[in-house]
Each structure stands twice: as structure tokens, then as C-alpha cells.
Design a protein around this motif. Sequence first.
Motif, PDB file in Angstrom:
ATOM      1  N   ILE A   1       0.856  -1.186   0.000  1.00 46.60           N
ATOM      2  CA  ILE A   1       0.000   0.000   0.000  1.00 46.60           C
ATOM      3  C   ILE A   1       0.893   1.237   0.000  1.00 46.60           C
ATOM      4  N   TYR A   2       0.279   2.414  -0.184  1.00 45.89           N
ATOM      5  CA  TYR A   2       1.077   3.616  -0.427  1.00 45.89           C
ATOM      6  C   TYR A   2       2.034   3.969   0.715  1.00 45.89           C
ATOM      7  N   PRO A   3       1.632   3.859   1.989  1.00 42.35           N
ATOM      8  CA  PRO A   3       2.603   4.139   3.055  1.00 42.35           C
ATOM      9  C   PRO A   3       3.834   3.237   3.005  1.00 42.35           C
ATOM     10  N   ASP A   4       3.688   1.998   2.508  1.00 42.04           N
ATOM     11  CA  ASP A   4       4.846   1.111   2.364  1.00 42.04           C
ATOM     12  C   ASP A   4       5.853   1.700   1.384  1.00 42.04           C
ATOM     13  N   ILE A   5       5.353   2.274   0.299  1.00 41.34           N
ATOM     14  CA  ILE A   5       6.230   2.880  -0.707  1.00 41.34           C
ATOM     15  C   ILE A   5       6.926   4.101  -0.120  1.00 41.34           C
TER      16      ILE A   5
ATOM     17  N   GLY B   1      10.359   0.350  -1.183  1.00 45.61           N
ATOM     18  CA  GLY B   1      10.624  -0.958  -1.780  1.00 45.61           C
ATOM     19  C   GLY B   1       9.530  -1.944  -1.470  1.00 45.61           C
ATOM     20  N   VAL B   2       9.886  -3.214  -1.489  1.00 45.92           N
ATOM     21  CA  VAL B   2       8.921  -4.294  -1.313  1.00 45.92           C
ATOM     22  C   VAL B   2       8.348  -4.270   0.096  1.00 45.92           C
ATOM     23  N   LYS B   3       7.085  -4.574   0.198  1.00 43.93           N
ATOM     24  CA  LYS B   3       6.416  -4.573   1.497  1.00 43.93           C
ATOM     25  C   LYS B   3       7.041  -5.625   2.397  1.00 43.93           C
TER      26      LYS B   3
ATOM     27  N   LYS C   1      -1.316  -0.382  -4.479  1.00 45.43           N
ATOM     28  CA  LYS C   1      -0.100   0.302  -4.036  1.00 45.43           C
ATOM     29  C   LYS C   1      -0.248   1.813  -3.900  1.00 45.43           C
ATOM     30  N   PHE C   2      -1.299   2.409  -4.465  1.00 47.91           N
ATOM     31  CA  PHE C   2      -1.498   3.847  -4.307  1.00 47.91           C
ATOM     32  C   PHE C   2      -2.612   4.183  -3.311  1.00 47.91           C
ATOM     33  N   LEU C   3      -3.033   3.180  -2.539  1.00 48.30           N
ATOM     34  CA  LEU C   3      -4.101   3.407  -1.567  1.00 48.30           C
ATOM     35  C   LEU C   3      -3.541   3.509  -0.158  1.00 48.30           C
ATOM     36  N   TYR C   4      -4.190   4.342   0.661  1.00 51.16           N
ATOM     37  CA  TYR C   4      -3.919   4.372   2.090  1.00 51.16           C
ATOM     38  C   TYR C   4      -4.762   3.287   2.755  1.00 51.16           C
ATOM     39  N   LYS C   5      -4.399   2.951   4.014  1.00 53.21           N
ATOM     40  CA  LYS C   5      -5.059   1.841   4.700  1.00 53.21           C
ATOM     41  C   LYS C   5      -6.573   2.016   4.784  1.00 53.21           C
ATOM     42  N   ASP C   6      -7.033   3.247   5.084  1.00 49.38           N
ATOM     43  CA  ASP C   6      -8.478   3.444   5.199  1.00 49.38           C
ATOM     44  C   ASP C   6      -9.181   3.207   3.869  1.00 49.38           C
ATOM     45  N   GLU C   7      -8.510   3.526   2.750  1.00 48.40           N
ATOM     46  CA  GLU C   7      -9.088   3.289   1.425  1.00 48.40           C
ATOM     47  C   GLU C   7      -9.136   1.793   1.108  1.00 48.40           C
TER      48      GLU C   7
ATOM     49  N   THR D   1      -4.372   6.026  19.358  1.00 47.53           N
ATOM     50  CA  THR D   1      -3.363   6.840  18.699  1.00 47.53           C
ATOM     51  C   THR D   1      -3.916   7.357  17.381  1.00 47.53           C
ATOM     52  N   VAL D   2      -3.286   8.395  16.867  1.00 44.68           N
ATOM     53  CA  VAL D   2      -3.647   8.925  15.551  1.00 44.68           C
ATOM     54  C   VAL D   2      -2.673   8.417  14.502  1.00 44.68           C
ATOM     55  N   ASP D   3      -1.387   8.412  14.844  1.00 43.16           N
ATOM     56  CA  ASP D   3      -0.345   8.113  13.856  1.00 43.16           C
ATOM     57  C   ASP D   3       0.613   7.011  14.293  1.00 43.16           C
ATOM     58  N   ALA D   4       0.387   6.413  15.458  1.00 39.63           N
ATOM     59  CA  ALA D   4       1.246   5.367  16.028  1.00 39.63           C
ATOM     60  C   ALA D   4       2.613   5.880  16.460  1.00 39.63           C
ATOM     61  N   VAL D   5       2.875   7.170  16.268  1.00 41.72           N
ATOM     62  CA  VAL D   5       4.135   7.767  16.734  1.00 41.72           C
ATOM     63  C   VAL D   5       4.051   8.005  18.242  1.00 41.72           C
ATOM     64  N   THR D   6       2.897   8.478  18.686  1.00 39.71           N
ATOM     65  CA  THR D   6       2.605   8.583  20.107  1.00 39.71           C
ATOM     66  C   THR D   6       1.299   7.829  20.372  1.00 39.71           C
TER      67      THR D   6
END
Length: 326
Positions: free
Chosen positions: A146-150, A155-157, A178-184, A278-283
Motif C-alpha cells: 500500500i502507499y505508506p509502504d512505498i 521498496g517491497v512490502k 499500491k497507491f491506496l492508504y489503509k483506510d481506502e 493513537t492517531v499516527d502510532a508515533v505517540t
Amino acid sequence: MQTEFRPENMERITTPELAQAFIDEQIAALRAQIGDGKVLLALSGGVDSSVVAALLIKAIGKNLVCVHVNHGLLRKGEPEQVIRVFRDEMDANLIYVDAVDRFLDKLAGVAEPETKRKIIGGEFIRVFEEEARKLNGFSFLAQGTIYPDILESDGVKAHHNVGGLPDDFEFELVEPVKFLYKDEVRVVGKQLGLPDNMVYRQPFPGPGLGVRCVGAITRDRLEAVRESDAILREEFEKNGLAGKVWQYFTVVPDFKSTGITDGKRTYDWPVVIRAVNTVDAVTAECAELPFSLVQHIVKRITTEVKGVNRVLWDVTPKPSATIEWE
């Protein structure tokens, strides 16, 4: 590898109508790319690979072969769900590989988290390679990139663990989302008719329960993780928290404490409940749970899960803790 950028005019997929338009477009694109060729897919049962499988089944039917490797580190009922949804309901060409003993034997006595991850990832590649070599005439490899992986890995997921296949396979990649976000991806999965508990599956680490059975994995402690996790998920679902808490799971660390069961002294493991928002998994912050529900879950886990006599609640935010324990 140069990062691919999502087309600027690509509309966000937020409705069933937009999802159906995407599905129709991708079916045509997949047929144009693959033709009469055959496609191999490592099907984990997660939302990304499941949506790719459902798209390819619609596009090329039996020319897709899905390989589901059960390494013994999945949550309760997940291998059975993959078989039921894809083989029984969608009539997919599915190869099921029971590799539980193989993985757990390799992991015996290994306590260091990164070493565990490398063993699990490396062994997955070997199992998948062995299955791929048994098959003939495959020119394409499908992946749930998916797009965040790119954007993040360029590279490869990584969590599909097929990026390390030998070069002699010479597969052409098929990556329809590959051009979609997780929610999509979830909206598309819902439109494709996949079950909600697969479409809305929580984030799950590539090594699965292997990093929630903290330290060296033993079969009995791994089963305690699996059973306690199933109880937690069942209770969250029953009490309306499944869609409100971002991630929740149990951990069983590699130490014991004294307790009392049926009037007798025991020396058993604790189960740790982890539930965060969380919103972004960063915090991340600890989710606020009704204490009466926590007490009910504690009673169920200590009563129903073998080898457990204590339940702890991890209320640490990120930072200082990470979401996962390993």
C-alpha cells in the motif's frame, strides 16, 4: 528503487461508489497486465493481502494461486477464517501450508526480539519459496503493498516477507492497491464483500504472536497468549469497544509469580492487557476502560486460560513505552 508517487488527480476512496469504480478499473488493469498468465500470492489474512486476493479472484479466477502459511503465530481462528472465506466462499485456488512445528522448532530457546523476527521472516521466505518451486508456469507475484509502504520503505512490502525470494524466479510484481492508504483499502475490501473482522482487522505485527510471547517462545505460553487475546477481543466486541480503541492485545512475559487456584498455591504466568489509542502510532495513550469490564476480563482469563494466575494492565503511554512489548 525510485519512489512512485500517487497520481495527483487520484480521488480519495471514501464511499462504496468510489470503491466500486476503483474495483472496476483495477480488474481491467489486472487483466491487461496479466493476460492468460498465472499469479502467486502470499495470503496472510490481513486486510492488504486479502483485498488483493479478492481483486485478483474477480479479475483472473483460478489463475491466481494463494499460499497461506500457518506458522503457529496467528491469532485464534485466523487460519480457519482464511480457508473459509477464500477457499469455501470465494472458490479461490488456495494452498494451505501447516508449518507450525517447523517455525516453533526453529524458535525454540531464542529470546532476543530481533533474532526472533529474523528467524520468522527468513523461514517464511523459505517456506514460500519451496511452495513456489512446486508450481509451474507462474510469471507474476502479487503483493499487498500500500502507499505508506512505498513512502516509508521505498521498496517491497516487508511484512509479507516475500521480498527475499531468489532472483531466478524473475516474477513481475502485481500490486493493485499500491497507491491506496489503509483506510481506502478497507473501503475497497468492504465493497468486495470481505467480512468486517478481516476488513477492519487491527494492526498486527509481521512476527504475529511471536513478539507478544515475550522472550523465548514455548508452546504452552504461546497458547496462553492466543487464548487470552481471544477473550480480550471477544469482550471488547461484546461491550462496544472494538471500533473505539485503536489497538488492544495481550502479552505473556517469560516470568512467573505465585497465586492461588482452587485453594491451591500456584506458580504461573501473568497476562498483560495492552489497549491504546493513537492517531499516527508515533505517540499513543492508554485507552480508558471501565474498571468493571477489566475485572470481568481478569476473571475470565484467570479462570479459562491454562497456566495463568495473574492479569496486569499496561497503562504506559508511548513514549516512554512502545505499543508492542518487543
